[in-house]
Structures are given as C-alpha cells and as structure tokens.
Design a protein around this motif. Structure first.
Motif, short mmCIF file in Angstrom:
data_model
loop_
_atom_site.label_atom_id
_atom_site.label_comp_id
_atom_site.label_asym_id
_atom_site.label_seq_id
_atom_site.Cartn_x
_atom_site.Cartn_y
_atom_site.Cartn_z
N UNK A 111 21.72 -41.82 30.54
CA UNK A 111 22.43 -41.28 32.27
C UNK A 111 24.06 -40.87 32.61
N UNK A 112 23.86 -41.33 31.73
CA UNK A 112 26.26 -40.32 31.70
C UNK A 112 26.34 -39.19 31.03
N UNK A 113 24.98 -39.08 30.63
CA UNK A 113 25.86 -37.96 29.60
C UNK A 113 25.14 -36.85 30.69
N UNK A 114 23.43 -37.21 30.93
CA UNK A 114 22.46 -36.35 31.50
C UNK A 114 23.66 -36.40 33.57
N UNK A 115 24.39 -36.94 33.84
CA UNK A 115 24.93 -36.62 34.53
C UNK A 115 26.27 -36.11 34.39
N UNK A 116 27.35 -36.21 33.81
CA UNK A 116 28.56 -35.65 33.44
C UNK A 116 28.35 -34.21 32.19
N UNK A 117 27.37 -34.53 31.08
CA UNK A 117 27.84 -33.18 30.24
C UNK A 117 26.64 -31.94 31.35
N UNK A 118 25.80 -32.66 31.34
CA UNK A 118 24.10 -31.44 31.02
C UNK A 118 25.11 -30.90 32.47
N UNK A 119 26.37 -30.74 33.75
CA UNK A 119 26.15 -29.68 34.45
C UNK A 119 26.97 -28.35 33.19
N UNK A 120 27.89 -29.12 32.66
CA UNK A 120 28.43 -27.21 31.76
C UNK A 120 27.33 -27.06 31.40
N UNK A 121 25.92 -27.43 30.57
CA UNK A 121 25.14 -26.62 29.88
C UNK A 121 24.29 -25.65 31.47
N UNK A 122 23.91 -26.76 32.17
CA UNK A 122 23.26 -26.28 33.79
C UNK A 122 24.35 -24.70 34.77
N UNK A 123 25.40 -25.31 34.53
CA UNK A 123 26.11 -24.17 35.11
C UNK A 123 26.51 -22.83 33.53
N UNK A 124 26.43 -22.83 32.43
CA UNK A 124 26.47 -22.12 32.00
C UNK A 124 24.64 -20.61 32.11
N UNK A 125 23.55 -21.59 32.33
CA UNK A 125 22.59 -20.85 32.41
C UNK A 125 22.29 -20.35 33.38
N UNK A 126 23.14 -21.56 34.51
CA UNK A 126 22.70 -20.91 36.65
C UNK A 126 23.09 -19.17 36.17
N UNK A 127 24.79 -19.13 36.22
CA UNK A 127 25.82 -18.66 36.32
C UNK A 127 26.16 -17.42 35.49
N UNK A 128 25.06 -17.91 34.11
CA UNK A 128 25.95 -16.89 32.61
C UNK A 128 24.93 -15.45 32.95
N UNK A 129 24.33 -15.24 33.46
CA UNK A 129 23.61 -14.11 33.34
C UNK A 129 23.01 -13.31 34.74
N UNK A 130 22.74 -12.00 34.60
CA UNK A 130 22.21 -11.71 35.99
C UNK A 130 20.98 -12.08 36.56
N UNK A 131 19.94 -12.07 35.79
CA UNK A 131 18.75 -12.91 36.90
C UNK A 131 19.19 -13.66 37.60
N UNK A 132 19.80 -14.92 36.77
CA UNK A 132 20.07 -16.45 37.39
C UNK A 132 20.98 -16.28 38.50
N UNK A 133 22.33 -15.55 38.31
CA UNK A 133 23.32 -15.37 39.17
C UNK A 133 23.15 -14.57 40.26
N UNK A 134 22.17 -13.47 40.38
CA UNK A 134 20.85 -12.87 41.71
C UNK A 134 20.67 -14.28 42.49
N UNK A 135 19.31 -14.49 41.77
CA UNK A 135 18.42 -15.31 42.14
C UNK A 135 19.41 -16.42 43.13
N UNK A 136 20.03 -17.42 42.63
CA UNK A 136 20.36 -18.61 42.98
C UNK A 136 21.76 -18.44 44.02
N UNK A 137 22.68 -17.09 43.82
CA UNK A 137 22.78 -16.60 44.80
C UNK A 137 22.50 -16.72 46.78
N UNK A 138 21.36 -16.32 46.19
CA UNK A 138 20.78 -16.21 47.52
C UNK A 138 19.59 -17.35 47.77
N UNK A 139 19.45 -18.51 46.62
CA UNK A 139 18.51 -19.29 47.24
C UNK A 139 19.68 -20.12 47.85
N UNK A 140 20.29 -20.85 47.05
CA UNK A 140 21.84 -21.67 47.69
C UNK A 140 22.04 -20.85 49.08
#
Length: 412
Positions: free
Chosen positions: A124-153
């Motif tokens: 649980x601790x790993x999921x809450x505290x380290x996973x944000x590093x991976x998820x922010x890497x994938x979410x904002x580390x490529x053009x497709x996600x950057x464009x999609x998620x900025x609009x979704x949020x």
C-alpha cells in the motif's frame, strides 16, 4: 464572465447537478460525501474500497467552484476530501480507509495474519508513494498523454463554469505540470529510460502473479489492491499512451482492474460477491509476490528512506539511486511521515510474525535498508488526528503556513 457560457442552458443544469450532489436528501442521512476527481488515483482508491464494503456515499466533482471551499476546510486544494454523515471533514486516503475499516467491519480488507497484514501495508505504501513517480512519467512524458490529460482534467475543473471552457484551461495545466519533474526525480541522464523499464518490469511481475491469483494477497481483495488499483486504473489504464502498454503487456492486470472497478456494482450482477481466502503466510509467499517485494526494495525503499532522512535533517532536496540511476528529488514531509508509519508497523512485530516478515524482507533486500537509520520521526501529524480535520488545519505544515499568513496580514 463568458457571455456564451452564461447564456447556455446546460451550463446552468450542470451547476444544479453539482449543487444537488453536495446536498443530503431525505433517506441519505447516513451517506458520506466525497469530493473527488476523475484523474485522481486516491479518489478511486477510496471509492472502490467503499463500493466493495457497501458504504453509502455521494460523489461530488472537485471543480473550480470547490477550490476555495477545499482550501478552507482542508488547508489546501486537494482531493479526495470527505464529509462524514455528522459533517466532520476527512482527508487523506489511507487514514480514511483505516477509519472506515473499523467502522464497517464487514468484508474485511486487512488480513488476520499479522505478518501478511504488514506485507499489505508495505505494498500500500509503495502504491501511494512511489507509483506517483511512474504515473507522472507516463502521464506527462509523451505528447499524446499531455494533450489528452490536460483536456480531461480541465473538463472536470470547468464543469458548470461560466468563466472558462476546457480549451481555455488545458494549456495552462499542461504548462504547470512540467514543474513537477524536479520534485519526482524525472530529470537527468538515463532517468526516463530507467522509468520505462521500471514500468515494464512491474507489469511483468503483476502478470505472472495474476496468472495464479485473482488479487494481490490471494483470492480476496485487501487494502493493497485498492491502493495499487488507483494509479494503475486512473493513470496507466485510462491514459491513451500507457493504455496501449497495459493492453499489450498486461492483459491479466487489465482484468484485475476491471474486477476491482466492478466491485459493489449490482447492475447486471456485475460486481463479484463471493471470494476465497488470503494467502496463508505460514506457508511463505508465492514467488510472484516475493518478486513484487524485491521490486519494491529496488524502487520505493531507497526513494522513501532517503526522503525520510532528508526530512529529519530539514533538507529540501535529496539524492537516491534507483535501478542504478541517480536522481534528485524534493523532500516531502508527508512521504517522510508515511515512511515512519511503515517503520512503526514493522517495529511492532514480535515473535514468529517478525521472523516470517524478516525472512521475506531480507530476501527482497528491503531489510536492512528500511530500518538502517532507526525509526525516522516526522512530526507532521503530532497533535493531529487524521483523517479528521478541525478548523481547516490538517497538519503542522498547514498550521505553520496559516500562521505565516496571519503574521503577514498583521504586519501589513
């Protein structure tokens, strides 16, 4: 004021829907109300947990109209925030779930075996505290996600707004997100390539595990499942770029995500209602779960241990070597406190429980590193009672900020 939006009938209807979601109607007196967001893994961590346990609640969209309110009641603009049926303010997903587990003991999500329960809290601790590093890497580390998620949020924030539309806010959010790279160690030579490999390795471990078990600790969901579900569902599974990675590399993990999503859903009898047992820790851990712990030992432990030490030393930044790549991170007081909570859970183990846990943690190379500096005390919540918040002050950091604001006003 945007005249086009002001005169749009459905905007006013959205405002009514939003207002209705915040009010408890006759027959809803026992309902919790949760201010949440579609892009928030912690919101879905709590809601799927509540779905599973059958705890009544109402969803409130954390849009732009709620920013001032959340800051007033919780000291910061953050989700999820909950109001208990008696009106008490609750914040922070893990303490919320600990409280609800005790208040609603049916359908237990914490194993009876003390040693297995500790493994659950570690995941649980790993999921809450380290996973944000991976998820922010994938979410904002490529053009497709950057464009999609900025609009979704932006779409969620501008729900019912007469001030701005999604397209107005999306570029602002997109630009803001780049500022988080320095805090999560996303900058530096070799970092991004390392994170790509970490994602693949984690999914490979989960795929092997879900070949033999339905849930992380066997055939019954635990708090660890809901914690890891949050980032994997909200970021990896729903973001377009990373969804392709999930579907192609981790189909069984996708099935697990769907199972968690359906829990508590009576429509079409979708939600699973019969479950098996947790793993018997007396027989040791299965190889796939031991592999997950080894992964946590290589990622979360150096990340959190060094953070906690930096917090004790009152340093704002720290270095950590993960997967053979050194990166710089911002020291986060909450992360330091949360790591201390894990250390205290370990310190409370005795007898055979401790012997069993020590065996698997040493094999995973989590020990001795996790306790190498002793229990690293962080006073963030000293004198506070999470998840409950009084007078809009959840912790020592917010109290200090409010005191500075008050002093500045006095000096003016």
């Amino acid at each position: 004021m945007n005249k086009k939006l002001t005169n749009a009938a459905n905007i006013h209807h959205e405002q009514k829907l939003h207002a209705d979601s915040k009010a408890l109607k006759p027959g809803e007196e026992d309902h919790y109300r949760i201010w949440q967001a579609q892009a928030s893994p912690y919101s879905y961590k709590v809601m799927t947990f509540m779905n599973y346990k059958g705890i009544p609640y109402k969803k409130v969209i954390g849009n732009q109209m709620e920013l001032a309110w959340t800051k007033k009641v919780a000291g910061q603009s953050i989700v999820p925030i909950m109001l208990a049926p008696d009106g008490q303010v609750m914040q922070d997903s893990t303490p919320i779930m600990i409280y609800l587990e005790q208040a609603f003991p049916d359908k237990k999500t914490v194993p009876d075996q003390t040693g297995l329960a500790f493994i659950m809290w570690l995941i649980e601790e790993f999921s809450d505290e380290y996973m944000p590093r991976l998820q922010m890497h994938t979410r904002w580390g490529n053009e497709q996600n950057r464009n999609t998620l900025s609009h979704r949020i932006s779409r969620a924030i501008t729900f019912g707004s007469t001030e701005m539309e999604t397209a107005d806010l999306a570029p602002i959010l997109r630009q803001r997100q780049t500022g988080f790279d320095q805090h999560l160690g996303l900058e530096g030579e070799g970092v991004r390539a390392s994170l790509d490999q970490q994602v693949k390795d984690l999914l490979a471990i989960l795929e092997q595990h879900f070949l033999h078990y339905q849930f992380l600790l066997g055939y019954q969901p635990s708090i660890a499942d809901f914690a890891l579900y949050g980032p994997l569902k909200v970021h990896f599974y729903e973001d377009p770029y990373s969804n392709e990675i999930m579907e192609t590399l981790a189909p069984r993990t996708c099935n697990w995500i769907q199972t968690i999503s359906d829990l508590g859903d009576t429509r079409g009898c979708a939600g699973q209602t019969e479950f098996g047992d947790w793993i018997d820790f007396d027989n040791g851990l299965p190889e796939s779960l031991q592999d997950l712990l080894a992964y946590i030992g290589k990622t979360y432990i150096p990340f959190a241990q060094n953070c906690a030490e930096a917090c004790v030393k009152r340093e704002k930044h720290y270095q950590a070597e993960i997967y053979g790549v050194n990166a710089s991170f911002s020291a986060h007081q909450y992360r330091g406190w949360s790591f201390e909570e894990l250390q205290l859970r370990y310190q409370a183990l005795t007898g055979q429980d401790k012997e069993q846990v020590d065996s698997v943690l040493n094999q995973a190379q989590i020990l001795p590193a996790m306790m190498s500096g002793g229990v690293l005390h962080n006073g963030l919540f000293d004198g506070f009672t999470p998840p409950f918040i009084k007078d809009g002050i959840p912790d020592a950091r917010i109290r200090r900020l409010k005191e500075k604001e008050a002093q500045a006003k006095t000096e003016d």
